[in-house]
Design a protein around this motif. Structure first.
Motif, mmCIF file in Angstrom:
data_model
loop_
_atom_site.group_PDB
_atom_site.id
_atom_site.type_symbol
_atom_site.label_atom_id
_atom_site.label_comp_id
_atom_site.label_asym_id
_atom_site.label_seq_id
_atom_site.Cartn_x
_atom_site.Cartn_y
_atom_site.Cartn_z
ATOM 1 N N SER A 28 0.824 -1.314 0.213
ATOM 2 C CA SER A 28 -0.039 0.026 -0.025
ATOM 3 C C SER A 28 0.754 1.136 -0.099
ATOM 4 C CB SER A 28 -0.851 0.170 1.184
ATOM 5 O OG SER A 28 -1.861 -0.927 0.922
ATOM 6 N N LEU A 29 2.012 1.055 0.768
ATOM 7 C CA LEU A 29 2.854 2.346 0.681
ATOM 8 C C LEU A 29 3.348 2.441 -0.615
ATOM 9 C CD1 LEU A 29 4.502 4.520 2.302
ATOM 10 C CD2 LEU A 29 6.358 2.785 2.493
ATOM 11 N N LEU A 30 3.720 1.714 -1.449
ATOM 12 C CA LEU A 30 4.357 1.679 -2.749
ATOM 13 C C LEU A 30 3.107 2.413 -3.642
ATOM 14 C CD1 LEU A 30 6.234 -1.496 -3.560
ATOM 15 C CD2 LEU A 30 6.967 0.793 -2.909
ATOM 16 N N LEU A 31 1.898 2.009 -3.589
ATOM 17 C CA LEU A 31 0.741 2.110 -4.449
ATOM 18 C C LEU A 31 0.560 3.916 -4.002
ATOM 19 C CD1 LEU A 31 -1.200 1.352 -6.038
ATOM 20 C CD2 LEU A 31 -2.836 1.088 -4.133
ATOM 21 N N VAL A 32 0.570 4.096 -2.748
ATOM 22 C CA VAL A 32 0.530 5.543 -2.533
ATOM 23 C C VAL A 32 1.901 6.418 -3.301
ATOM 24 C CG1 VAL A 32 0.606 7.191 -0.490
ATOM 25 C CG2 VAL A 32 -0.847 5.114 -0.419
ATOM 26 N N ILE A 33 2.741 6.068 -2.985
ATOM 27 C CA ILE A 33 3.837 6.745 -3.598
ATOM 28 C C ILE A 33 3.834 6.774 -5.226
ATOM 29 C CG2 ILE A 33 6.414 6.675 -3.974
ATOM 30 C CD1 ILE A 33 6.652 5.583 -1.389
#
Length: 90
Positions: A28-33
């Protein structure tokens, strides 16, 4: 009636669903970035003056994300496709 901290512990212990944020889930962190980079690149292409006047400081992060999205657009689009496929699989 039980004191306030004991009531909250009982409620927390009885709830079965957990709330996760993007900071604790790597995918999810990668998706947000990735979404931040894509959004900044799109906003910069539509309204370049907004991001160009804020190149320094905290708001400069958005300008840098736009620059990454513009210069690495084939890799960013490949990452978008990979993330979309991984979201469908999971």
């Amino acid at each position: 009636m039980t004191p306030w901290p004991l009531r909250t512990r009982k409620l927390a212990a009885s709830s079965s669903s957990r709330i996760y944020t993007a900071l604790f889930n790597f995918q999810s962190l990668l998706l947000v970035i990735l979404l931040l980079v894509c959004t900044c690149a799109y906003v910069h292409s539509m309204f370049p003056a907004i991001l160009d006047r804020n190149k320094d400081g905290v708001r400069g992060i958005f300008w840098k994300c736009a620059r990454i999205g513009e210069r690495l657009s084939p890799y960013i689009s490949l990452c978008c496709v990979v993330m979309a496929i991984s979201m469908v699989i999971n």
